[in-house]
Motif scaffolding. Structure first.
Motif, PDB file in Angstrom:
ATOM      1  N   HIS A   1       6.212   4.585  -7.267  1.00 52.51           N
ATOM      2  CA  HIS A   1       6.696   3.234  -6.991  1.00 52.51           C
ATOM      3  C   HIS A   1       6.478   2.958  -5.512  1.00 52.51           C
ATOM      4  O   HIS A   1       6.801   3.775  -4.669  1.00 52.51           O
ATOM      5  CB  HIS A   1       8.199   3.110  -7.265  1.00 52.51           C
TER       6      HIS A   1
ATOM      7  N   THR B   1      10.045  -6.283 -11.555  1.00 52.46           N
ATOM      8  CA  THR B   1       8.655  -6.196 -11.155  1.00 52.46           C
ATOM      9  C   THR B   1       8.493  -4.896 -10.401  1.00 52.46           C
ATOM     10  O   THR B   1       9.216  -4.649  -9.436  1.00 52.46           O
ATOM     11  CB  THR B   1       8.257  -7.378 -10.249  1.00 52.46           C
TER      12      THR B   1
ATOM     13  N   MET C   1      -3.344  -0.991  -6.695  1.00 52.83           N
ATOM     14  CA  MET C   1      -1.932  -1.103  -6.948  1.00 52.83           C
ATOM     15  C   MET C   1      -1.739  -1.762  -8.308  1.00 52.83           C
ATOM     16  O   MET C   1      -2.287  -2.809  -8.569  1.00 52.83           O
ATOM     17  CB  MET C   1      -1.298  -1.927  -5.832  1.00 52.83           C
TER      18      MET C   1
ATOM     19  N   LEU D   1       0.720  -3.392 -11.378  1.00 50.64           N
ATOM     20  CA  LEU D   1       1.907  -4.248 -11.456  1.00 50.64           C
ATOM     21  C   LEU D   1       2.425  -4.228 -12.884  1.00 50.64           C
ATOM     22  O   LEU D   1       1.663  -4.378 -13.821  1.00 50.64           O
ATOM     23  CB  LEU D   1       1.519  -5.676 -11.052  1.00 50.64           C
TER      24      LEU D   1
ATOM     25  N   PHE E   1       5.735  -2.322  -8.440  1.00 47.39           N
ATOM     26  CA  PHE E   1       4.412  -2.105  -7.865  1.00 47.39           C
ATOM     27  C   PHE E   1       4.204  -0.603  -7.717  1.00 47.39           C
ATOM     28  O   PHE E   1       5.094   0.108  -7.262  1.00 47.39           O
ATOM     29  CB  PHE E   1       4.318  -2.760  -6.486  1.00 47.39           C
ATOM     30  N   TYR E   2       3.022  -0.123  -8.068  1.00 50.25           N
ATOM     31  CA  TYR E   2       2.700   1.305  -7.974  1.00 50.25           C
ATOM     32  C   TYR E   2       1.586   1.517  -6.954  1.00 50.25           C
ATOM     33  O   TYR E   2       0.711   0.677  -6.801  1.00 50.25           O
ATOM     34  CB  TYR E   2       2.228   1.831  -9.332  1.00 50.25           C
ATOM     35  N   ASP E   3       1.605   2.691  -6.270  1.00 51.22           N
ATOM     36  CA  ASP E   3       0.492   3.044  -5.403  1.00 51.22           C
ATOM     37  C   ASP E   3      -0.571   3.788  -6.207  1.00 51.22           C
ATOM     38  O   ASP E   3      -0.464   3.930  -7.419  1.00 51.22           O
ATOM     39  CB  ASP E   3       0.967   3.849  -4.187  1.00 51.22           C
TER      40      ASP E   3
END
Length: 113
Positions: free
Chosen positions: A24, A15, A1, A3, A17-19
């Motif tokens: 997103h 902020t 993940m 950031l 977060f990505y998989d």
């Protein structure tokens, strides 16, 4: 993940977060001077929004909306200082299954067990 933290000219910060597929998974917006925060959570491995939550001084405050995978509203809650005051549960076709409203929450001490 992954950031990413982005700054803005209005005193807020983001902020994200990505998989693993670069979608997103969660996004937060925080306004520093008012201690308000908006959090967006996405369905797993998808770009479709799953829920939106609003915070004030660290507790749920304002509207929280949960979405079905097909982008329709599933639940809507209105919080005042973390307590749920109004709640609606909707079906996938938009039919309201449940609507409730709380006017007062009391706590008279520990429950007898």
């Amino acid at each position: 993940m992954l950031l990413a933290i982005l700054g803005a000219n209005d005193g807020s910060s983001y902020t994200i977060f990505y998989d693993q597929n670069k979608n997103h998974s969660k996004r937060r917006q925080k306004k520093l001077e008012k201690q308000r925060r908006r959090m967006e959570i996405y369905h797993k491995a998808s770009k479709v929004l799953m829920s939106v939550e609003n915070y004030k001084k660290g507790v749920l405050h304002g509207v929280k909306i949960i979405y079905f995978q097909m982008r329709k509203v599933a639940e809507e809650m209105n919080f005042v200082k973390r307590y749920n005051r109004v709640y609606k549960k909707l079906g996938q076709e938009g039919t309201c299954f449940l609507k409730s409203q709380f006017t007062k929450i009391c706590n008279d001490g520990d429950a007898d067990l």
